[in-house]
Design an enzyme around this catalytic site. Sequence first.
Site: not given
Length: 497
Positions: A273, A280, A354
Amino acid sequence: MTLQFSLVAASTSPESVETPCLVVGVYENGLLTSAAARVDGASEGAIKRQVESGDVTGKAGSVTVLFAPAGVAARRVLVVGLGAQKNFDAARFQKINLEAARALGKLPVESAVSFLTDVDVPGRDAAWRVRTAALAADHAAYRYTATFKPREKSAQPQLASVAFAAGDDAQAGLDQALAIAEGVRFARELANLPPNICNPSYIAARAQAFADDNESVNCRILDHEEMERLGFGSLLAVGRGSVNKPRLIALEYNGGNAGDKPYAFVGKGITFDSGGISLKPGAGMEEMKFDMGGAAGVLGGFVAAVKMGLKLNLVCVVPSAENMPDGDSYRPSDVLTSLSGLTIEVLNTDAEGRLILCDALTWTAQTYQPRAIVDAATLTGACVVALGKHATGLMSKHDDLAAELLDAGEEALDRAWRLPLWDDYQVQLESGFADVANIGGKSAGAITAACFLSRFTEGQRWAHLDIAGTAWDEGRKGLATGRPVPLLAQWLIDRVG
């Protein structure tokens, strides 16, 4: 190393056991357990002398080695501190067995016999004590084996087997420990792999290999083309920026009666991720290989159930993708159409877990009509802020299911803590451009993430486990923990009585 476990009769005299290392316990204030007292008597006070000199304190988890004490058949005696007897409990029992196993791993011994399983733990039977001790030992003995740098082979003997003092009534606990330990190791090894190896197709291959090796298991894998035909608009959007195409992996275990509805696990399988377009920070990004900890955990729970031969039907669904920035990546302000038909406004591409889970939850409900669905995901940093590294976050609208999972966590010492899932929080997910936004703002981030998932589980008996704080240990040498495999395995054990 995979340890081998066995039992020795609880009636065996510890001082007569021939072993490279015998393990006994001592409470604070010099109070000896029955096994320690037998060894002390045979050795004419060897342990008490260590207590009187202060070398043995009895502090919980402390260890002292006595080499070749006279009158004792064991070559070494490992004396483990148990802490104060008056408040000795299950968590302490787990801790002292973990420290004992770590100490054994540093000694030049290939085997050991532990009488710590003869220590009384209020409310716990012999089977529980043996299972807990064996799982603690296996956890301590784990070494990441898929290494990419050469290591020198140790010249000294390494611990390969441990026997526990217990009666025949503990055999069931040992059998469970062997199966759960295999599931935990499966989860840890998968999660520890580097993301250039462990990508969606690799997870699919591991799942298929497990099915091929077990007659009671079937494997079904959907590639990105089939998912596109079916309408997995949310899951596929997350994986668009990566050359490693998404997979949906479903393992089916038929251990129950034909026609019985299965229980279902769903695990987040983001193999790396980067955050996508909402990139990030660079510091700590290497830990994002662990973002498939939910997938590893549910697969490990599935492995444990199969190895235990539980009399139930179970499915394990893993949506897997890699979240990368690219010219084809999904963007903040994109509107996605999920498999359920609900539209989603993307406000942050780093809230991607999600987005793959919602399609997987919809597909699982439609395909299997399960008795209950439990998902596990390294979903939110907010859960780590709320609960730290000790407790898994649990959210469900079903009080009975939440209670079952909390009880399972307490029994397995893989604990969870329930957070509210009230409709009051749903307002934070309102969108002016779609049915729902994918983030709910700064406050209550773990709860609003679960609220998002709840919109895709209407009519389902469902619970969500946020394992962002518990799936791995932080730091450059941090390893996957294998949680929540013990919790999930215990929940299934409880379902079959």
